[in-house]
Design a protein around this motif. Sequence first.
Motif, PDB file in Angstrom:
ATOM      1  N   LYS A   7     -10.159 -35.683  -8.411  1.00 14.46           N
ATOM      2  CA  LYS A   7     -10.415 -36.973  -7.773  1.00 14.46           C
ATOM      3  C   LYS A   7      -9.401 -37.257  -6.667  1.00 14.46           C
ATOM      4  N   ILE A  23      -7.033 -40.294  -5.772  1.00 21.07           N
ATOM      5  CA  ILE A  23      -6.496 -41.495  -6.399  1.00 21.07           C
ATOM      6  C   ILE A  23      -5.530 -42.163  -5.426  1.00 21.07           C
ATOM      7  N   ASP A  78     -11.396 -42.585  -5.239  1.00 24.72           N
ATOM      8  CA  ASP A  78     -12.291 -42.798  -6.375  1.00 24.72           C
ATOM      9  C   ASP A  78     -11.745 -43.876  -7.304  1.00 24.72           C
ATOM     10  N   TYR A  79     -10.431 -43.985  -7.332  1.00 24.55           N
ATOM     11  CA  TYR A  79      -9.778 -44.921  -8.250  1.00 24.55           C
ATOM     12  C   TYR A  79      -8.437 -45.296  -7.630  1.00 24.55           C
ATOM     13  N   THR A  99     -11.723 -49.215  -9.634  1.00 24.05           N
ATOM     14  CA  THR A  99     -12.425 -48.652  -8.488  1.00 24.05           C
ATOM     15  C   THR A  99     -12.066 -49.457  -7.238  1.00 24.05           C
TER      16      THR A  99
END
Length: 255
Positions: A31, A33, A220-221, A235
């Motif tokens: 991901k 981040i 993504d986060y 999110t």
Amino acid sequence: MTSHLRCENVTVSFGGVIACNQISLDVEAGKIIGLIGPNGAGKTTLFNVLSRFQEYDEGHVYLRDQIVDGKKSHEMISLGMARTFQNINLFAEQSTLENILIGAHHMIGNPFANAFSLPSARRNERTLVDNAVQIAEMLNLDRELDNLVKNLPYGFQKRIELARAIAAKPEIILLDEPVAGCNDEETAELKEIVQRINRELGITVLLVEHDMSMVMSVCDYIYAINFGANLAAGTPAEIQSNQDVINAYLGEDDA
């Protein structure tokens, strides 16, 4: 969720001033981040902890569930972590290609073979050069390979630093304000590059960045910290609507 990098209850103090206070975060493998917060929130200190440039008073850091509390920064490279810095740290008198190759120095191989220019060393060097050229092409630097870094615009130098990190063949890259000081065109290009290295190379990314447009569009986060402590996580949509984050950071005039 498969954790790639995480920290638990990290506390760092400098002469009685607490820079990080029981901070925890978890970077999911594969991901992108984000880590955000106002100036002085503890982002850079935490980044330095995670990449082992900074010791800490309490807590633990894990890389793929392996505790790395006692590791040094150079050891993290062999464990699959690379990072960039907020202030560009390139070799200005060397070419783009030479700077990218520096990122692969830990993969040079047998020092005996290198010292005597044995065929195995020459093959290894050729492989590293070929890999550096491929990275340069991905980052639109292939026309600048022979140019000295000092002669290139700031946005190109930012990309060279990122290319050097990729040359280490990391599984995770920590990006410290990758678009700081860049104009709109340079920012858009770097944003696309970050997404490509994540999507095409499968590299997990943790980035600290003040450009909220970039953070919200690529991550993504997101973790938000303030006053050295966890503030919120979620999110991009959840972070944008979080009143605590709005009050602490997104509502600032310079955010």
